[in-house]
Design a protein around this motif. Structure first.
Motif, PDB file in Angstrom:
ATOM      1  N   PRO A 133       0.806  -1.226   0.000  1.00 32.61           N
ATOM      2  CA  PRO A 133       0.000   0.000   0.000  1.00 32.61           C
ATOM      3  C   PRO A 133       0.841   1.280   0.000  1.00 32.61           C
ATOM      4  N   TRP A 134       1.936   1.268   0.761  1.00 33.17           N
ATOM      5  CA  TRP A 134       2.799   2.444   0.820  1.00 33.17           C
ATOM      6  C   TRP A 134       3.547   2.658  -0.507  1.00 33.17           C
ATOM      7  N   GLU A 137       1.070   4.239  -2.852  1.00 31.93           N
ATOM      8  CA  GLU A 137       0.798   5.647  -2.510  1.00 31.93           C
ATOM      9  C   GLU A 137       1.990   6.547  -2.832  1.00 31.93           C
ATOM     10  N   LYS A 138       3.196   6.159  -2.367  1.00 37.46           N
ATOM     11  CA  LYS A 138       4.363   7.037  -2.480  1.00 37.46           C
ATOM     12  C   LYS A 138       4.992   7.042  -3.870  1.00 37.46           C
ATOM     13  N   ASN A 141       1.365   7.296  -6.483  1.00 34.19           N
ATOM     14  CA  ASN A 141       0.435   8.379  -6.121  1.00 34.19           C
ATOM     15  C   ASN A 141      -1.030   7.955  -6.270  1.00 34.19           C
ATOM     16  N   LYS A 142      -1.338   6.737  -5.865  1.00 36.43           N
ATOM     17  CA  LYS A 142      -2.709   6.223  -5.950  1.00 36.43           C
ATOM     18  C   LYS A 142      -3.097   5.615  -4.607  1.00 36.43           C
ATOM     19  N   LYS A 143      -3.348   6.485  -3.628  1.00 40.88           N
ATOM     20  CA  LYS A 143      -3.664   5.986  -2.293  1.00 40.88           C
ATOM     21  C   LYS A 143      -4.920   5.122  -2.294  1.00 40.88           C
ATOM     22  N   TRP A 144      -5.909   5.483  -3.120  1.00 38.10           N
ATOM     23  CA  TRP A 144      -7.161   4.718  -3.145  1.00 38.10           C
ATOM     24  C   TRP A 144      -6.903   3.249  -3.484  1.00 38.10           C
ATOM     25  N   GLY A 146      -4.056   1.724  -2.916  1.00 43.45           N
ATOM     26  CA  GLY A 146      -3.380   1.178  -1.735  1.00 43.45           C
ATOM     27  C   GLY A 146      -4.382   0.762  -0.677  1.00 43.45           C
ATOM     28  N   VAL A 147      -5.455   1.544  -0.520  1.00 43.03           N
ATOM     29  CA  VAL A 147      -6.514   1.212   0.437  1.00 43.03           C
ATOM     30  C   VAL A 147      -7.224  -0.073   0.015  1.00 43.03           C
ATOM     31  N   PHE A 374      -2.319   1.860   7.586  1.00 41.64           N
ATOM     32  CA  PHE A 374      -2.280   2.582   6.309  1.00 41.64           C
ATOM     33  C   PHE A 374      -3.623   3.256   6.038  1.00 41.64           C
TER      34      PHE A 374
END
Length: 448
Positions: A133-134, A137-138, A141-144, A146-147, A374
């Motif tokens: 997930p990290w 995200e990092k 750039n797609k946190k959704w 990762g969730v 997360f």
């Protein structure tokens, strides 16, 4: 609820039934092995050296400790029942393909775990959080997304916890006739005590540091005894494994595909290379270079499949044929182990399954806690999560819930697809780190 069930079954049939995940994982393993120039073979001696050094800061988590954590999650009841099932359906030849998948999959584990360390998050002086997930995200750039991965992993772990818990109660009940309710209460209380115990270091890590070496030593000592006492049968067994792997009766009967797929699936399901599971463990190691932890996780794949799964296979394949004929699953394993070591076989199988299951439950509980962190930083969620874990342990102990087990396959399938699709395009970053590390190794050797 019926619609949800149908969706989950449809996804599982697509990903697992049509072998889409098998193709993705094998393709990735071959690709990573080529990209890393077979690092799992070339640098094996250096990997052992990293574990021996066991470096960390005063309160950090060492590479050896994360090796135990990763091993705890990989090595579970499936290393017994899954391997026995592979041999039952695909024959001895399945073991060869199980080995092949592990040898290649170690490179996948190296790449994904190295990336997990590169993109982890520091939350204290020597404490980290990280995983797929990290990375998503990092780096992407797609946190959704990762969730979605984190939620899928939690769903998977709830199913795994129930499967492992049920394995414990079934084995004890079948062997000694003790009430399932009594076993369930005792086992649930034990897990609860470990999860909520107070300590300077995470109690799951501390417990696994004790359990994993003990269960591995116990299992391998018995297997070593079996190998020594059946030494003259070893060459024939190995020859049979290779013969059946490349044809033999299966080729003549048109069943070579069954042999290969059973071995491949067993290897992939067991060592987890490509699913991103081990990334949760890799990311928390207090190491100075990402490559070092990637190498340690690659060794975890070998440990799971080449050592533990092979040990189970040898126990079954070296038993008298008349003893195991007509049996399957734990019944076959217990009959085989009893054939080798007599009356001690049944209590031994109960004890080893208990350790395997407990370590897996604790390992995925730790992974799930990372996934929760997360999604949200609210500490109360960790408490709620542990309560849910304990509830899943008890429920799994007292009943088999097929739907929840399907959820585990569903969660793992979604995790694997996301992990591979996201990490393969950025795998070059792990390769670059590997090249830098190898240059450093050469300089160190020249200066000695």
């Amino acid at each position: 609820m019926e619609i949800v069930t149908k969706i989950i079954e449809a996804v599982n049939n697509l990903l697992w039934g049509k072998n889409i995940l098998v193709v993705m994982l094998i393709g990735t393993a071959i690709f990573m092995t080529i990209r890393t120039k077979g690092m799992q073979f070339r640098l094996f001696k250096d990997i052992i050296g990293i574990l021996k050094k066991n470096e960390k800061s005063e309160n950090g988590i060492s590479s050896l400790e994360t090796f135990f954590l990763g091993t705890a999650c990989r090595v579970g009841a499936g290393n017994i029942t899954g391997v026995v099932a592979a041999v039952s359906v695909g024959g001895p030849g399945s073991i060869f393909w199980m080995w092949a998948v592990a040898l290649l999959g170690a490179a996948t584990s190296f790449v994904e775990s190295t990336l997990a360390v590169i993109y982890r998050k520091r939350i204290g002086y020597s404490e980290y959080r990280g995983g797929t997930p990290w990375i998503i995200e990092k780096r992407l750039n797609k946190k959704w997304l990762g969730v979605v991965y984190a939620l899928s992993s939690i769903v998977c772990y709830m199913g795994v916890i129930q499967v492992m818990s049920n394995s414990v109660t079934e084995s004890v009940n079948n062997a000694y006739g003790i009430s399932i309710t009594h076993i369930a209460i005792a086992f649930t209380v034990l897990v609860g005590i470990i999860l909520f115990a107070k300590s300077k270091k995470d109690t799951i890590i501390l417990t696994l540091n004790k359990i994993v070496p003990l269960m591995a030593a116990l299992y391998l000592l018995v297997v070593l005894y079996i190998i020594v006492t059946n030494f003259t049968a070893i060459p024939g067994m190995i020859t049979n494994i290779f013969h059946q792997a490349f044809g033999g009766k299966e080729l003549l009967g048109g069943g070579i595909g069954v042999v290969i797929m059973n071995g491949v699936r067993r290897g992939l399901f067991s060592n987890e290379a490509g699913s991103g599971n081990s990334n949760y463990a890799a990311a928390v190691a207090d190491v100075d270079e990402p490559v070092k932890q990637g190498m340690v996780q690659a060794l975890g794949v070998f440990m799971d499949t080449l050592v533990v799964c092979s040990a189970t296979a040898f126990i079954v394949l070296l038993a008298k044929e008349e003893v195991i004929t007509g049996k399957a699953g734990m019944a076959m394993f217990q009959a085989a182990i009893e054939d080798h070591i007599g009356w001690f076989g049944v209590p031994f199988s109960v004890v080893i399954l208990f350790f395997f299951s407990l370590s897996t439950i604790l390992g995925v509980a730790y992974y799930g806690k990372n996934a929760i962190s997360f999604i949200s930083n609210f500490k109360v969620l960790n408490f709620v999560y542990y309560i849910i874990v304990i509830a899943m342990v008890y429920i799994g102990c007292v009943e088999k819930n097929v739907f929840v087990w399907s959820l585990a396959d569903f969660g793992l399938g979604i995790m694997t697809v996301i992990n591979i699709v996201c990490l393969v395009p950025i795998s070059g970053e792990a390769i670059s780190e590997l090249k830098k590390y190898e240059k450093k190794l050469k300089l160190e050797k020249l200066n000695k």
